[in-house]
Design a protein around this motif. Structure first.
Motif, PDB file in Angstrom:
ATOM      1  N   GLY A 157     -13.496  -2.651   2.561  1.00 15.50           N
ATOM      2  CA  GLY A 157     -12.101  -2.312   2.808  1.00 15.50           C
ATOM      3  C   GLY A 157     -11.252  -3.430   3.358  1.00 15.50           C
ATOM      4  N   ASP A 158     -11.706  -4.682   3.258  1.00 19.75           N
ATOM      5  CA  ASP A 158     -10.842  -5.795   3.662  1.00 19.75           C
ATOM      6  C   ASP A 158      -9.660  -5.884   2.699  1.00 19.75           C
ATOM      7  N   SER A 159      -8.571  -6.423   3.166  1.00 19.80           N
ATOM      8  CA  SER A 159      -7.349  -6.417   2.348  1.00 19.80           C
ATOM      9  C   SER A 159      -7.505  -7.254   1.079  1.00 19.80           C
ATOM     10  N   GLY A 160      -8.305  -8.326   1.134  1.00 18.70           N
ATOM     11  CA  GLY A 160      -8.486  -9.158  -0.056  1.00 18.70           C
ATOM     12  C   GLY A 160      -9.137  -8.394  -1.194  1.00 18.70           C
ATOM     13  N   THR A 161     -10.220  -7.687  -0.898  1.00 26.27           N
ATOM     14  CA  THR A 161     -10.898  -6.901  -1.932  1.00 26.27           C
ATOM     15  C   THR A 161     -10.010  -5.766  -2.413  1.00 26.27           C
ATOM     16  N   ALA A 162      -9.350  -5.089  -1.482  1.00 24.78           N
ATOM     17  CA  ALA A 162      -8.469  -3.981  -1.860  1.00 24.78           C
ATOM     18  C   ALA A 162      -7.321  -4.470  -2.744  1.00 24.78           C
ATOM     19  N   MET A 163      -6.769  -5.636  -2.414  1.00 24.73           N
ATOM     20  CA  MET A 163      -5.693  -6.203  -3.245  1.00 24.73           C
ATOM     21  C   MET A 163      -6.178  -6.470  -4.666  1.00 24.73           C
ATOM     22  N   LYS A 164      -7.362  -7.061  -4.770  1.00 24.88           N
ATOM     23  CA  LYS A 164      -7.907  -7.395  -6.090  1.00 24.88           C
ATOM     24  C   LYS A 164      -8.066  -6.144  -6.944  1.00 24.88           C
ATOM     25  N   VAL A 165      -8.572  -5.073  -6.327  1.00 19.82           N
ATOM     26  CA  VAL A 165      -8.799  -3.826  -7.063  1.00 19.82           C
ATOM     27  C   VAL A 165      -7.479  -3.172  -7.461  1.00 19.82           C
ATOM     28  N   VAL A 166      -6.555  -3.073  -6.522  1.00 16.11           N
ATOM     29  CA  VAL A 166      -5.300  -2.355  -6.764  1.00 16.11           C
ATOM     30  C   VAL A 166      -4.379  -3.122  -7.704  1.00 16.11           C
ATOM     31  N   SER A 167      -4.438  -4.464  -7.677  1.00 14.18           N
ATOM     32  CA  SER A 167      -3.538  -5.272  -8.510  1.00 14.18           C
ATOM     33  C   SER A 167      -3.738  -5.018  -9.999  1.00 14.18           C
ATOM     34  N   ARG A 168      -4.899  -4.533 -10.383  1.00 12.76           N
ATOM     35  CA  ARG A 168      -5.151  -4.234 -11.797  1.00 12.76           C
ATOM     36  C   ARG A 168      -4.359  -3.008 -12.249  1.00 12.76           C
ATOM     37  N   THR A 169      -3.900  -2.220 -11.292  1.00 12.92           N
ATOM     38  CA  THR A 169      -3.167  -0.995 -11.609  1.00 12.92           C
ATOM     39  C   THR A 169      -1.716  -1.056 -11.141  1.00 12.92           C
ATOM     40  N   ASP A 170      -1.481  -1.617  -9.943  1.00 17.44           N
ATOM     41  CA  ASP A 170      -0.125  -1.643  -9.374  1.00 17.44           C
ATOM     42  C   ASP A 170       0.017  -2.889  -8.500  1.00 17.44           C
ATOM     43  N   LYS A 171       0.656  -3.923  -9.030  1.00 19.03           N
ATOM     44  CA  LYS A 171       0.773  -5.200  -8.312  1.00 19.03           C
ATOM     45  C   LYS A 171       1.641  -5.079  -7.060  1.00 19.03           C
ATOM     46  N   ARG A 172       2.674  -4.246  -7.124  1.00 23.20           N
ATOM     47  CA  ARG A 172       3.556  -4.113  -5.970  1.00 23.20           C
ATOM     48  C   ARG A 172       2.809  -3.496  -4.780  1.00 23.20           C
ATOM     49  N   LEU A 173       2.010  -2.471  -5.043  1.00 26.22           N
ATOM     50  CA  LEU A 173       1.216  -1.862  -3.984  1.00 26.22           C
ATOM     51  C   LEU A 173       0.200  -2.861  -3.451  1.00 26.22           C
ATOM     52  N   ALA A 174      -0.409  -3.643  -4.338  1.00 27.73           N
ATOM     53  CA  ALA A 174      -1.391  -4.644  -3.917  1.00 27.73           C
ATOM     54  C   ALA A 174      -0.763  -5.647  -2.954  1.00 27.73           C
ATOM     55  N   GLU A 175       0.479  -6.053  -3.221  1.00 25.18           N
ATOM     56  CA  GLU A 175       1.166  -6.998  -2.327  1.00 25.18           C
ATOM     57  C   GLU A 175       1.376  -6.388  -0.940  1.00 25.18           C
ATOM     58  N   LYS A 176       1.693  -5.105  -0.876  1.00 20.04           N
ATOM     59  CA  LYS A 176       1.884  -4.432   0.418  1.00 20.04           C
ATOM     60  C   LYS A 176       0.581  -4.400   1.205  1.00 20.04           C
ATOM     61  N   ILE A 177      -0.517  -4.152   0.506  1.00 24.10           N
ATOM     62  CA  ILE A 177      -1.820  -4.132   1.179  1.00 24.10           C
ATOM     63  C   ILE A 177      -2.134  -5.501   1.754  1.00 24.10           C
ATOM     64  N   GLY A 178      -1.695  -6.538   1.066  1.00 21.81           N
ATOM     65  CA  GLY A 178      -1.980  -7.907   1.492  1.00 21.81           C
ATOM     66  C   GLY A 178      -1.404  -8.281   2.843  1.00 21.81           C
ATOM     67  N   TRP A 179      -0.398  -7.560   3.309  1.00 22.82           N
ATOM     68  CA  TRP A 179       0.203  -7.846   4.614  1.00 22.82           C
ATOM     69  C   TRP A 179      -0.656  -7.304   5.759  1.00 22.82           C
ATOM     70  N   SER A 180      -1.674  -6.543   5.445  1.00 23.95           N
ATOM     71  CA  SER A 180      -2.537  -5.955   6.473  1.00 23.95           C
ATOM     72  C   SER A 180      -3.897  -6.633   6.476  1.00 23.95           C
ATOM     73  N   GLY A 181      -4.625  -6.450   7.560  1.00 25.19           N
ATOM     74  CA  GLY A 181      -5.951  -7.041   7.649  1.00 25.19           C
ATOM     75  C   GLY A 181      -7.008  -6.247   6.904  1.00 25.19           C
ATOM     76  N   SER A 182      -6.732  -4.950   6.705  1.00 27.14           N
ATOM     77  CA  SER A 182      -7.705  -4.089   6.027  1.00 27.14           C
ATOM     78  C   SER A 182      -6.960  -2.937   5.369  1.00 27.14           C
ATOM     79  N   LEU A 183      -7.663  -2.227   4.501  1.00 30.19           N
ATOM     80  CA  LEU A 183      -7.063  -1.071   3.838  1.00 30.19           C
ATOM     81  C   LEU A 183      -6.780   0.034   4.854  1.00 30.19           C
ATOM     82  N   ALA A 184      -7.651   0.203   5.851  1.00 31.66           N
ATOM     83  CA  ALA A 184      -7.420   1.223   6.881  1.00 31.66           C
ATOM     84  C   ALA A 184      -6.152   0.902   7.671  1.00 31.66           C
ATOM     85  N   GLU A 185      -5.953  -0.369   8.029  1.00 38.89           N
ATOM     86  CA  GLU A 185      -4.738  -0.770   8.764  1.00 38.89           C
ATOM     87  C   GLU A 185      -3.502  -0.540   7.898  1.00 38.89           C
TER      88      GLU A 185
END
Length: 402
Positions: free
Chosen positions: A131-159
């Motif tokens: 659930g680190d933000s880097g892995t979550a960004m990689k997964v989500v960017s394949r479906t929604d890049k804008r959401l992936a960018e928002k996740i990138g501002w956090s340290g983890s998906l839970a945060e």
């Protein structure tokens, strides 16, 4: 697999037995066949009008059938559907009893309840390990890049998710036309973890992309009603004692359950899965080969952390703290996989609260969600969860799978 009950287990069917259904005996409560009993009473000369009047206007003692049965010398067993041994005190004048899930009058454990407990454990493990933000960004960017960018501002998906919920709740309060359904607060997180697609509203959960659709958990076979017991459940932490009565399967009961992973289906549909769980499995090897091991590791890790949290906070059980500690010590030696399910298992067992409450903004989110409200709306309790439920001195809903 064999499932063995370790502490009283209640899975409700939504119905409650009322004093009109019950006859309290000595250490046992009878669930009455009221239709058969009414026919017997009218055959013996009791007027139907009198019975109907008492049903609509019960006296102080609401067990109205007890008076008839005792006065007329009837054998209550002949007019009962079944009986329940009692653990704890029954209501002296009345009580309602939450019914256990049954099929053809016999209790069983629905596969959906068991699978829900497994799903929560997997969600917890995925967020903890991948659930680190880097892995979550990689997964989500394949479906929604804008959401992936928002996740990138956090340290983890839970945060990110705590921030996301706070933003949505504040938006709903400030904008009259905007609605946010708190009952669906976990929808986006589940989509990201288990499988997702997009529509005009953004990312949503898609069952066809969820690897857990290959996890088969069937209903248990029905078991004999002799395994049901009436428990008085004490709610620890309430300002005033408010007992609750439930039908529960008693500890020591064992039953077969079918839990299996359809590995070939997982392999053949590998191209459909796109959530963080799938990414986690790929990092471990071929997902269809490692999924089952990952599942049981998740169960052991989540419920191990849950037991540790219960022991750390045992003081909240007050005068029952030593009994609770002794119970948890007693289940440590069991081989197999220990898990918790059913009513009374508590908020921490049914959510990823163990992770969320570590987040910096958790208390702020709890306030917005209204979790732990004091009676009469006088603010929030300092401790959450505030209450715990004990049946016969034991935390409810613990089972072991072998």
């Amino acid at each position: 697999m064999m499932l063995r009950i370790l502490s009283p287990l209640h899975i409700g069917n939504g119905n409650e037995l009322t004093p009109l259904d019950l006859y309290p005996g000595d250490g046992v409560v009878y669930v009455l066949d009221t239709e058969k009993l009414m026919k017997k009473l009218t055959d013996m000369g009791v007027s139907l009008e009198e019975i109907l009047y008492l049903l609509k206007n019960p006296p102080g003692d609401s067990y109205i059938w007890k008076g008839y049965i005792d006065e007329l010398g009837l054998d209550v067993r002949e007019y009962s559907l079944y009986s329940l041994p009692v653990r704890g005190e029954v209501g002296k004048r009345s009580m309602t009893v939450k019914e256990f899930m049954k099929v053809n009058g016999r209790p069983y454990i629905p596969g959906s309840n068991l699978k829900g407990a497994l799903r929560t454990a997997i969600l917890y493990k995925v967020l903890g390990e991948c659930g680190d933000s880097g892995t979550a960004m990689k997964v989500v960017s394949r479906t929604d890049k804008r959401l992936a960018e928002k996740i990138g501002w956090s340290g983890s998906l839970a945060e990110f998710y705590v921030d996301y919920l706070l933003e949505e709740l504040k938006k709903a309060e400030s904008q009259r036309r905007y609605r946010f359904d708190t009952k669906k607060a976990d929808d986006l997180l589940e989509a990201i973890v288990f499988g997702m697609e997009t529509d005009r509203r953004g990312v949503k959960y898609e069952p066809k992309r969820d690897p857990l659709r290959t996890l088969i958990v069937r209903d248990s076979p029905p078991i004999g009603r002799r395994h049901l017991t009436l428990y008085r459940v004490d709610v620890i932490g309430n300002p005033q004692p408010i007992p609750i009565w439930v039908e529960a399967v008693e500890p020591g009961t064992a039953l077969d359950v079918e839990i299996k992973v359809k590995a070939e289906t997982l392999r053949l549909n590998a191209g459909h899965f796109n959530g963080l769980l799938w990414e986690c499995l790929k990092d471990l090897g071929e997902p269809w080969k490692v999924f089952e091991g990952f599942l049981w590791e998740a169960v052991d890790e989540f419920h191990g952390d849950l037991v540790r949290a219960e022991l750390d906070e045992a003081r909240r059980y007050r005068r029952n703290a030593e009994k609770v500690k002794a119970f948890y010590a007693s289940i440590q030696g069991y081989g197999g996989h220990i898990l918790r399910l059913g009513w009374g298992s508590g908020w921490l067992a049914m959510t990823i609260g163990l992770l969320l409450r570590k987040e910096r903004k958790w208390e702020s989110l709890r306030k917005w969600l209204g979790l732990g409200k004091k009676p009469r709306g006088s603010g929030l309790s300092r401790e959450f969860p505030k209450t715990r439920r004990l049946a016969d001195g034991k935390p409810m809903g613990w089972v072991v799978l072998r």
